[in-house]
Design an enzyme around this catalytic site. Structure first.
Site, PDB file in Angstrom:
ATOM      1  N   ASP A   1       0.031  -1.132  -7.604  1.00  0.00           N
ATOM      2  CA  ASP A   1       0.333  -0.892  -6.188  1.00  0.00           C
ATOM      3  C   ASP A   1       0.510  -2.298  -5.528  1.00  0.00           C
ATOM      4  OD1 ASP A   1       0.328  -0.673  -3.513  1.00  0.00           O
ATOM      5  OD2 ASP A   1      -0.598   1.168  -3.563  1.00  0.00           O
TER       6      ASP A   1
ATOM      7  N   HIS B   1       3.207   2.040  -4.784  1.00  0.00           N
ATOM      8  CA  HIS B   1       2.579   2.065  -3.451  1.00  0.00           C
ATOM      9  C   HIS B   1       3.061   3.538  -3.185  1.00  0.00           C
ATOM     10  CE1 HIS B   1       0.205   1.974  -0.187  1.00  0.00           C
ATOM     11  NE2 HIS B   1       1.255   1.965   0.780  1.00  0.00           N
TER      12      HIS B   1
ATOM     13  N   SER C   1      -1.025   5.721   2.318  1.00  0.00           N
ATOM     14  CA  SER C   1      -1.181   4.343   2.804  1.00  0.00           C
ATOM     15  C   SER C   1      -2.266   4.413   4.131  1.00  0.00           C
ATOM     16  CB  SER C   1      -0.052   3.518   3.054  1.00  0.00           C
ATOM     17  OG  SER C   1      -0.171   2.255   3.136  1.00  0.00           O
TER      18      SER C   1
END
Length: 258
Positions: free
Chosen positions: A194, A224, A93
């Site tokens: 996601d 995610h 991320s």
């Protein structure tokens, strides 16, 4: 301040190949610890830092910004390069965005980058509201634990401080501008579904970097936080294979030079 259980940083001394692992925004090392542990078990030197403001209380994150988060991984990278012959950077991320900026800024000091669901954009509506909204609303609903696997959870914050979110938005904009400076081998692993970072962020990274050696892996069974999800073992295996392939290539090149 006390660190949340599982959110502690991790460091492992191993071979001359070093790996820096970066966690994401409002998360903690716990979300990528299995990844770091896997690489350490393979004998690599691994550093997994805790980003400032993370792993304690969301109020601590409120008084930090992207400069603090980046300074931490930058310092860890310099420590690894002083100890290891080659260093790779991995991230989940926002950790992926940190990895990409390190690659853009440090050039040959980074031998390769492996990212999972890298975040390089900010949700449009929230982004438009943040410049003013951060003064009206101190925090918003959290974004942790987007995981398909039953029983799995992420150690992170249930609230997102809007001031820190505003800084993250600025950071993503800067990283997007620096993507053409990324020339190192790149492995991008992204989930088909996601709910935090859209797959279009990975597509944007792939389209803008200048890397000649690029591998894209689509994760079919994870959301995610894929490093804690059904595809975690594939992430671990693919990233280790990526690192060993490039390490072998560097060793052969050094031998030819001798």
């Amino acid at each position: 301040m006390s660190i949340l259980p599982g959110a502690e940083p991790m460091r492992h001394d191993g071979s001359e190949t070093g790996v820096l692992v970066c966690h994401g925004f409002t998360g903690s090392p716990q979300s990528v610890r299995p990844w770091a542990d896997h690489l350490a078990a393979k004998g690599l030197t691994v550093s997994l830092p805790l980003l400032p403001g993370h792993g304690t209380r969301w109020e601590d994150l409120e008084v930090t910004g992207w400069q603090d988060w980046y300074a931490t991984v930058d310092r860890e990278l310099r420590t690894l390069t002083a100890r290891c012959e080659r260093v790779f950077v991995c991230g989940l991320s926002m950790g992926g965005a940190l990895a990409l900026r390190l690659a853009a800024r440090h050039g040959d000091a980074v031998s390769g980058i492996a990212v999972v669901n890298p975040a390089v954009t900010f949700p449009r509506l929230q982004g438009y509201a943040l410049p003013l909204g951060r003064f009206l609303l101190r925090s918003a609903k959290g974004i942790t634990s987007d995981i398909a696997k039953s029983g799995a959870g992420e150690v992170g914050y249930e609230r997102v401080p809007t001031q820190a979110a505003y800084s993250a938005r600025d950071f993503f904009r800067r990283v997007r501008g620096e993507l053409p400076q990324v020339t190192q081998p790149l492995l991008v692993m992204h989930s088909r579904t996601d709910h935090v970072v859209p797959p279009s962020d990975s597509a944007l990274v792939l389209a803008r970097v200048s890397s000649a050696d690029v591998t894209e892996t689509v994760l079919e069974d994870s959301y995610h936080v894929a490093t804690l999800d059904h595809d975690a073992e594939r992430i671990f295996a693919d990233s280790y294979g990526f690192i060993t392939r490039l390490s072998a290539r560097k060793t052969e090149t050094a031998g030819d030079g001798a």
